[in-house]
Design a protein around this motif. Structure first.
Motif, PDB file in Angstrom:
ATOM      1  N   VAL A 143      32.648 -10.483  30.337  1.00 34.27           N
ATOM      2  CA  VAL A 143      32.237  -9.394  29.439  1.00 34.27           C
ATOM      3  C   VAL A 143      31.751 -10.002  28.130  1.00 34.27           C
ATOM      4  CG1 VAL A 143      32.940  -7.290  28.247  1.00 34.27           C
ATOM      5  CG2 VAL A 143      33.995  -7.881  30.457  1.00 34.27           C
ATOM      6  N   GLU A 144      30.482  -9.810  27.834  1.00 33.04           N
ATOM      7  CA  GLU A 144      29.915 -10.373  26.618  1.00 33.04           C
ATOM      8  C   GLU A 144      30.432  -9.624  25.384  1.00 33.04           C
ATOM      9  OE1 GLU A 144      28.198 -13.127  26.398  1.00 33.04           O
ATOM     10  OE2 GLU A 144      28.365 -13.327  28.579  1.00 33.04           O
ATOM     11  N   THR A 145      30.684 -10.382  24.322  1.00 31.42           N
ATOM     12  CA  THR A 145      31.191  -9.796  23.085  1.00 31.42           C
ATOM     13  C   THR A 145      30.262  -8.717  22.557  1.00 31.42           C
ATOM     14  OG1 THR A 145      32.246 -11.902  22.503  1.00 31.42           O
ATOM     15  CG2 THR A 145      31.925 -10.308  20.721  1.00 31.42           C
ATOM     16  N   ASP A 146      28.960  -8.967  22.603  1.00 33.45           N
ATOM     17  CA  ASP A 146      27.996  -7.999  22.077  1.00 33.45           C
ATOM     18  C   ASP A 146      28.023  -6.686  22.853  1.00 33.45           C
ATOM     19  OD1 ASP A 146      27.208  -9.700  20.086  1.00 33.45           O
ATOM     20  OD2 ASP A 146      25.388 -10.387  21.096  1.00 33.45           O
ATOM     21  N   ASP A 147      28.261  -6.758  24.163  1.00 27.78           N
ATOM     22  CA  ASP A 147      28.344  -5.535  24.965  1.00 27.78           C
ATOM     23  C   ASP A 147      29.557  -4.699  24.551  1.00 27.78           C
ATOM     24  OD1 ASP A 147      26.089  -6.286  26.371  1.00 27.78           O
ATOM     25  OD2 ASP A 147      27.224  -7.137  28.061  1.00 27.78           O
ATOM     26  N   ALA A 148      30.676  -5.383  24.316  1.00 27.07           N
ATOM     27  CA  ALA A 148      31.883  -4.680  23.900  1.00 27.07           C
ATOM     28  C   ALA A 148      31.715  -4.103  22.495  1.00 27.07           C
ATOM     29  CB  ALA A 148      33.081  -5.625  23.944  1.00 27.07           C
ATOM     30  N   LYS A 149      31.073  -4.874  21.605  1.00 33.02           N
ATOM     31  CA  LYS A 149      30.809  -4.377  20.247  1.00 33.02           C
ATOM     32  C   LYS A 149      29.945  -3.124  20.286  1.00 33.02           C
ATOM     33  CE  LYS A 149      30.973  -8.657  17.518  1.00 33.02           C
ATOM     34  NZ  LYS A 149      30.164  -9.584  16.700  1.00 33.02           N
ATOM     35  N   GLU A 150      28.931  -3.163  21.138  1.00 34.21           N
ATOM     36  CA  GLU A 150      28.022  -2.028  21.248  1.00 34.21           C
ATOM     37  C   GLU A 150      28.766  -0.784  21.734  1.00 34.21           C
ATOM     38  OE1 GLU A 150      23.891  -0.755  23.616  1.00 34.21           O
ATOM     39  OE2 GLU A 150      24.678  -2.803  23.761  1.00 34.21           O
ATOM     40  N   TYR A 151      29.637  -0.984  22.719  1.00 30.54           N
ATOM     41  CA  TYR A 151      30.409   0.149  23.234  1.00 30.54           C
ATOM     42  C   TYR A 151      31.353   0.689  22.161  1.00 30.54           C
ATOM     43  CZ  TYR A 151      33.578   2.932  26.045  1.00 30.54           C
ATOM     44  OH  TYR A 151      34.329   3.986  26.538  1.00 30.54           O
ATOM     45  N   ALA A 152      32.022  -0.212  21.457  1.00 34.23           N
ATOM     46  CA  ALA A 152      32.947   0.205  20.404  1.00 34.23           C
ATOM     47  C   ALA A 152      32.209   0.970  19.309  1.00 34.23           C
ATOM     48  CB  ALA A 152      33.669  -1.005  19.815  1.00 34.23           C
ATOM     49  N   GLU A 153      31.025   0.491  18.961  1.00 32.85           N
ATOM     50  CA  GLU A 153      30.238   1.156  17.929  1.00 32.85           C
ATOM     51  C   GLU A 153      29.826   2.556  18.388  1.00 32.85           C
ATOM     52  OE1 GLU A 153      26.292   0.329  15.144  1.00 32.85           O
ATOM     53  OE2 GLU A 153      27.131  -1.259  16.422  1.00 32.85           O
TER      54      GLU A 153
END
Length: 228
Positions: A143-153
């Motif tokens: 799981v890429e960090t940016d994908d998780a950040k995008e979901y959290a945002e």
């Protein structure tokens, strides 16, 4: 450390707490929820950890802004067969840690389901942090960090990656959530008894989340998201 996030050891930590905050840990089985709790509450990590059966909780008392805050952190198994505990598990929670394993794509894909369950059973205004655990296994990352950040945002959540094994960001993650809860509750002068029972749901409405050292990201809904 910023004034919002002032946490220290304190005078007479055995005294009656000024506030009691219930935090719940949710997510798939084997993502490391129990290890995160053990690392935060007791600074322990066990390689032989077994799956949690049912529900357990631990407490940790600390000083936040010169007030004694007792964190009551609940941990339950991620398996479907334990969903019967849902209602009681979420009752009175003012914060939640939504955990996935960065090496297991499926555990991240299931976050949406967990978040839906959380929002349907718990106070809609509680403080939520998305946790990507097991950064010590970075070579196996799925799981890429940016994908998780995008979901959290998109969902207006806190976000942080952690390693319970290496104690990376574990304390910071819990204290960020607890400090935000304290900031909101103390602003309204909530009494300790009200805090212990979960408090008035309206008190957590319209909050902007700010992590020390990070600029808030504007969002149209009640929470701003932040990165690790």
């Amino acid at each position: 450390m910023s004034s919002l996030y002032t946490v220290s050891g304190g005078k007479n930590m055995n005294q009656q707490p000024d506030y009691v905050f219930k935090i719940v840990l949710i997510g798939d089985s084997a993502v490391g929820k129990s290890q995160l709790l053990a690392r935060f509450a007791r600074d322990e990590f066990s390689l032989d950890s077994k799956a949690t059966i049912g529900v357990e909780f631990q407490t940790k008392t600390m000083m936040i802004d010169h007030k004694t805050v007792k964190a009551q952190i609940w941990d339950t198994a991620g398996q479907e067969r334990y969903r019967a505990v849902t209602s009681a598990y979420y009752r009175g929670a003012v914060g939640a840690m939504l955990v996935y394993d960065i090496t297991k794509q499926q555990s991240f894909e299931h976050i949406a389901r967990w978040l839906e369950e959380l929002r349907s059973h718990a106070d809609k205004n509680l403080v939520i942090m998305l946790i990507g655990n097991k950064t010590d296994l970075g070579s196996l990352r799925a799981v890429e960090t940016d994908d998780a950040k995008e979901y959290a945002e998109k969902e207006n959540l806190f976000f942080m990656e952690t390693s319970a094994l290496e104690a990376t960001n574990v304390e910071t993650a819990f204290l960020t959530v607890l400090s935000e809860i304290y900031r909101v509750v103390s602003k309204k002068n909530l009494t300790p008894n009200e805090a212990e029972s979960g408090g008035d749901a309206s008190l957590l409405k319209g909050t902007t989340i700010v992590v020390p050292g990070q600029e808030p990201i504007p969002a149209p809904s009640k929470y701003s998201c932040c990165s690790s």
